[in-house]
Design a protein around this motif. Structure first.
Motif, short mmCIF file in Angstrom:
data_model
loop_
_atom_site.label_atom_id
_atom_site.label_comp_id
_atom_site.label_asym_id
_atom_site.label_seq_id
_atom_site.Cartn_x
_atom_site.Cartn_y
_atom_site.Cartn_z
N ASP A 45 0.74 -1.22 -0.31
CA ASP A 45 0.08 -0.07 0.07
C ASP A 45 1.01 1.27 -0.13
O ASP A 45 0.54 2.36 -0.64
N VAL A 46 1.92 1.25 0.82
CA VAL A 46 2.82 2.16 0.88
C VAL A 46 3.45 2.62 -0.52
O VAL A 46 3.59 3.83 -0.88
N GLU A 47 4.01 1.36 -1.02
CA GLU A 47 4.54 1.49 -2.46
C GLU A 47 3.62 2.36 -3.40
O GLU A 47 4.05 2.97 -4.45
N ALA A 48 2.40 1.79 -3.44
CA ALA A 48 1.36 2.16 -4.42
C ALA A 48 1.21 3.61 -4.33
O ALA A 48 0.91 4.37 -5.11
N TRP A 49 1.17 4.08 -2.79
CA TRP A 49 0.93 5.47 -2.69
C TRP A 49 1.84 6.26 -3.17
O TRP A 49 1.74 7.43 -3.73
N LEU A 50 3.04 5.81 -2.88
CA LEU A 50 4.20 6.48 -3.33
C LEU A 50 4.18 6.64 -4.94
O LEU A 50 4.50 7.70 -5.74
N ASP A 51 4.04 5.61 -5.71
CA ASP A 51 3.78 5.72 -7.19
C ASP A 51 2.82 6.67 -7.47
O ASP A 51 2.99 7.41 -8.32
N ARG A 52 1.65 6.78 -6.74
CA ARG A 52 0.81 7.82 -7.08
C ARG A 52 1.17 9.33 -6.82
O ARG A 52 0.63 10.23 -7.21
N GLN A 53 2.34 9.55 -6.04
CA GLN A 53 2.69 10.89 -5.79
C GLN A 53 3.64 11.33 -6.88
O GLN A 53 4.12 12.56 -6.89
N THR A 54 4.10 10.48 -7.78
CA THR A 54 5.08 10.55 -8.68
C THR A 54 4.63 11.84 -9.56
O THR A 54 3.35 11.61 -10.13
N MET A 55 5.33 12.84 -9.81
CA MET A 55 4.79 13.83 -10.76
C MET A 55 6.04 14.17 -11.79
O MET A 55 7.19 13.60 -11.52
N GLN A 56 5.61 14.68 -12.88
CA GLN A 56 6.52 15.00 -13.89
C GLN A 56 7.26 16.36 -14.05
O GLN A 56 8.30 16.50 -14.34
N ARG A 57 6.46 17.12 -13.46
CA ARG A 57 7.08 18.71 -13.15
C ARG A 57 6.27 19.23 -12.02
O ARG A 57 5.02 19.12 -11.71
N THR A 58 6.72 20.29 -11.43
CA THR A 58 6.33 21.22 -10.48
C THR A 58 4.67 21.81 -10.95
O THR A 58 4.53 22.17 -12.02
N GLY A 59 3.74 21.51 -10.11
CA GLY A 59 2.28 22.17 -10.59
C GLY A 59 1.66 20.99 -11.23
O GLY A 59 0.41 21.09 -11.26
N ASP A 60 2.19 19.58 -11.74
CA ASP A 60 1.29 18.78 -12.13
C ASP A 60 0.30 18.11 -11.19
O ASP A 60 0.85 18.08 -9.80
N PRO A 61 -0.63 17.93 -11.45
CA PRO A 61 -1.57 16.89 -10.54
C PRO A 61 -0.62 15.63 -10.42
O PRO A 61 0.00 15.17 -10.94
#
Length: 68
Positions: free
Chosen positions: A47-63
């Motif tokens: 669950d932690v790893e999946a949550w971290l994956d969802r936090q990945t962003m391409q650039r500042t300001g991206d959802p």
């Protein structure tokens, strides 16, 4: 199964956050999913790893997730 569970102290160390921050995230519902075992809080590694994956962003300001 026990090895798949992390205590808040372990997760706080892993994320470089305080246990108080994790408690606030739980209250706000913004952190990784957690399990209550009586009075004890635990986090599943997957669950932690999946949550971290969802936090990945391409650039500042991206959802979260980087989807455009």
């Amino acid at each position: 199964m026990e090895s798949d569970l992390m205590a808040p102290t372990d997760l706080a160390t892993k994320l470089g956050k305080s246990q108080a921050a994790l408690a606030q995230w739980r209250y706000l519902g913004i952190g990784p999913p957690f399990i209550k075992l009586g009075r004890n809080v635990r986090y599943r590694t997957r669950d932690v790893e999946a949550w971290l994956d969802r936090q990945t962003m391409q650039r500042t300001g991206d959802p979260a997730g980087g989807a455009a």
